[in-house]
Design an enzyme around this catalytic site. Structure first.
Site, PDB file in Angstrom:
ATOM      1  N   ARG A  72      29.236  66.174  74.467  1.00  0.00           N
ATOM      2  CA  ARG A  72      28.658  65.719  75.736  1.00  0.00           C
ATOM      3  C   ARG A  72      29.506  64.639  76.401  1.00  0.00           C
ATOM      4  O   ARG A  72      29.432  64.445  77.606  1.00  0.00           O
ATOM      5  CB  ARG A  72      27.199  65.291  75.534  1.00  0.00           C
ATOM      6  N   GLU A 109      22.419  59.610  59.496  1.00  0.00           N
ATOM      7  CA  GLU A 109      21.181  59.304  58.793  1.00  0.00           C
ATOM      8  C   GLU A 109      21.217  59.905  57.383  1.00  0.00           C
ATOM      9  O   GLU A 109      20.870  59.263  56.400  1.00  0.00           O
ATOM     10  CB  GLU A 109      19.993  59.859  59.583  1.00  0.00           C
TER      11      GLU A 109
END
Lengths: 194, 174
Positions: A72, A109
């Site tokens: 992006r 994570e």
């Protein structure tokens, strides 16, 4: 720092940018309110305003390189680079870039990922900007900063369209300033899609 | 039906900026690396300008770019001609409701996705860097545009008669 507190207070473009972003609940997993910038790209005026805000900020800062994080970051970075007369450097996932690369690992994570940059893309002493669509933990942007600094570039700032409120009042990432246009939205205003 | 612009003086500069990387991603392939073009602001701008000059004022409402290199050229073109930009992505990247298109590669198949509602019936679309079936939502694919064509691979025969516009051609050394 957020644009609103940095010279763009009350700028109507910021509100339009915020409202053009679609919130998709529970993507990619439960609990995450995903900030989908693809709807912003469908609105020519708002997309242009987004790029113009960054170009206006960076055009006189002597920046010769804009590095965008796959994928992006690629949607915003090149237009900004063209607007300020800088080169564009894609920072990519492993094994996408065909030439000799340097790699930087970063923590997710669960597990780790890796960002790569072509050797020779940027020279020592060049002033660089890092672009991505959104900053949350800052893990990806920190890896991008390390890649550029490892080859002797000076990272002037990191810029994102969306930034979580936690980054407000931070000294930035790795000591580098962070410039963000809007905060993530919830979906109370009804503009959302699943 | 199709065209390429090697008369324009900017083309030479663009061609010299593209780096050929042998045997990537596998032996025998001469990979056309456009990242070196992006390192030259003038050549990158010239590339975009050539496309913009061709498509501005032609009522194109959508520029569709294929992940990931289509994301680099598509948005600047879209911004300059007043069109919206639609990313075509690999599976499971787009967060909203999508439509999918399977396609064949040299070995195997892949799938491309686009958000529902991004393109609408009546839109006039430009596809940058590859072909996609935006015809499925009733849009008209006006043209496909690429920086580079490898004519020996005959990719343009796969375009179902859609016009293809390229800036330059690459022929491997004999």
């Amino acid at each position: 720092m957020f644009a609103e507190e940095n010279g763009l207070k009350g700028d109507p473009r910021l509100r339009a940018i915020s409202e053009a972003i679609r919130v998709v609940p529970h993507f990619p997993k439960q609990g995450i309110m995903f900030q989908d910038i693809t709807t912003l790209l469908l609105n020519h005026k708002v997309f242009k305003d987004t790029v113009d805000i960054f170009v206006d900020r960076y055009r006189d800062m002597d920046i010769s390189a804009v590095a965008g994080v796959e994928a992006r970051g690629f949607m915003f970075g090149p237009a900004i680079a063209l607007g300020i007369g800088a080169k564009f450097i894609p920072l990519r996932k492993p094994r996408k870039l065909p030439g000799e690369v340097i790699s930087e690992k970063y923590v997710l994570e669960y597990g780790t990922d890796c960002l790569e940059m072509h050797v020779g893309a940027v020279q020592p002493g060049e002033r660089a900007l890092v672009i991505d669509d959104l900053v949350a933990t800052g893990g990806t942007l920190s890896a991008a900063i390390r890649l550029l600094e490892r080859v002797g570039a000076e990272v002037v700032e990191c810029a994102c369209v969306v930034g979580v409120p936690e980054v407000k009042g931070h000294r930035g990432l790795n000591g580098k300033p962070l410039y963000v246009l809007v905060e993530p939205r919830e979906i109370e205003n009804g503009f959302s899609d699943g | 039906m199709s065209d390429y612009r090697d008369e324009d003086p900017r083309i030479h500069g663009i061609r010299t900026k593209i780096r050929v990387v042998p045997n990537f991603p596998k032996p025998g392939i001469m990979f056309q690396d456009i990242t070196t073009l992006l390192l030259d602001p003038k050549a990158f701008k010239d590339t975009i300008d050539l496309f913009v000059e061709r498509y501005k004022g032609k009522n194109i409402s959508v520029v569709a770019g294929i992940e990931a290199r289509g994301f680099i050229f598509g948005p600047p073109i879209a911004l300059a001609i007043g069109a919206k930009f639609v990313p075509m992505r690999k599976p499971k990247k787009l967060p909203g409701k999508v439509i999918s298109q399977d396609y064949t590669l040299e070995y195997g198949r892949d799938r491309m996705e686009m958000h529902v509602g991004a393109v609408e019936a009546g839109d006039r679309a430009l596809v940058v860097d590859d072909l996609i079936a935006t015809e499925r939502v009733g849009a008209e694919v006006v043209e496909c545009a690429c920086v580079i064509e490898l004519p020996e691979l005959k990719g343009r025969e796969k375009l179902n008669g859609k016009p293809l516009y390229v800036l330059l051609e690459y022929y491997p050394e004999a």
